[in-house]
Design an enzyme around this catalytic site. Structure first.
Site: not given
Ligand code: AP5
Length: 221
Positions: A13, A88, A127, A160, A171
């Site tokens: 994402k 979420r 990552r 991270r 997660r």
């Molecule tokens: P990446 O693009 O970083 O993945 P992502 O889908 O963004 O995953 P996240 O881990 O950031 O999502 P998340 O929802 O757990 O975390 P968030 O920060 O929102 O890709 C991952 C890796 O793969 C990278 O290294 C990339 O280079 C590689 N890659 C990607 N696509 C690829 C492909 N096609 N081919 C090869 N390699 C690829 O949330 C973190 C925390 O914040 C949550 O756990 C929660 O505690 C809190 N939080 C955030 N939003 C909320 C909310 N709305 N409500 C409550 N708590 C929240």
């Protein structure tokens, strides 16, 4: 265009949102990034959120929704955005609809990035993120040119704290329990588009950008 990227941790994402933002000229709004910025600058919101994030749990809805409301109050989101990490759960989806409705707007499209568990675990455990500009890299899939240095801004890369194996597992569990109702919600509204996010980055990106441009002429380059 108001775009949502939905999918499990590691589906891509954040990586895709940054690229789409560059191609379409729409701001990338990531609740995860906003929470991490608050946590690292020690704001009361960040301090409260930190503990939940480190355990792989969701931060309470009210806290995240208030933070998003503040972000949407900034001018740059007036003509659209790419929302990553929100909603979420159903409550957040309803909250978002309410928030947009106040300005006579609604969500246009929800891209559901479906990725398999072995793929997301491999992606998250490798990552690397830039401390300065939050750009994403990957030790194997997308290594930086210089070890632990951001190609884009020269900032230092780090892993991270929630990308440790036991937190990744938590997660994914949290994601699985809330995802299906959310997917059904947007499917019923006729806004959901499914994509196989195990595919190459460019393949997934081209599909999303192509769809958005087919819907909105003003975003054509
Ligand atoms: P990446 O693009 O970083 O993945 P992502 O889908 O963004 O995953 P996240 O881990 O950031 O999502 P998340 O929802 O757990 O975390 P968030 O920060 O929102 O890709 C991952 C890796 O793969 C990278 O290294 C990339 O280079 C590689 N890659 C990607 N696509 C690829 C492909 N096609 N081919 C090869 N390699 C690829 O949330 C973190 C925390 O914040 C949550 O756990 C929660 O505690 C809190 N939080 C955030 N939003 C909320 C909310 N709305 N409500 C409550 N708590 C929240």
């Amino acid at each position: 265009m108001r775009i949502i990227l939905l999918g499990p941790p590691g589906a891509g994402k954040g990586t895709q949102a940054v690229r789409m933002s560059q191609k379409l000229g729409l701001p990338h709004v990531s609740t995860g990034d906003l929470l991490r910025q608050n946590a690292s600058s020690g704001t009361p919101l960040g301090l409260e959120a930190k503990d939940y994030m480190q355990k792989g749990l969701l931060v309470p809805d009210g806290l995240v929704s208030r933070m998003l409301r503040d972000r949407f109050a900034q001018d740059d989101t007036g003509s659209g955005f790419i929302l990553d990490g929100y909603p979420r759960n159903l409550k957040q989806a309803e909250e978002l609809d309410k928030l947009l409705k106040e300005d006579g707007m609604s969500v246009d499209v929800v891209f559901y990035l479906e990725a398999s568990e072995p793929v997301v675990v491999q992606r998250l455990s490798g990552r690397l993120v830039c401390r300065e500009c939050q750009a994403n890299f990957h030790r194997q899939n997308m290594p930086p040119k210089k070890d632990m240095v951001c190609d884009r801004c020269g900032g230092q890369l780090y892993q991270r704290s929630d990308d440790r194996p036991e937190t990744i597992k938590k997660r994914l569990e949290v994601y699985r329990s809330d995802a299906q109702p959310l997917v059904s919600y947007y499917e019923k509204a006729g806004k959901l588009r499914r994509l196989d996010a195990d595919q190459k980055l460019e393949t997934v990106l081209d599909k999303m950008v192509g769809f958005v441009r087919s819907q909105d002429d003003s975003l054509k380059v």
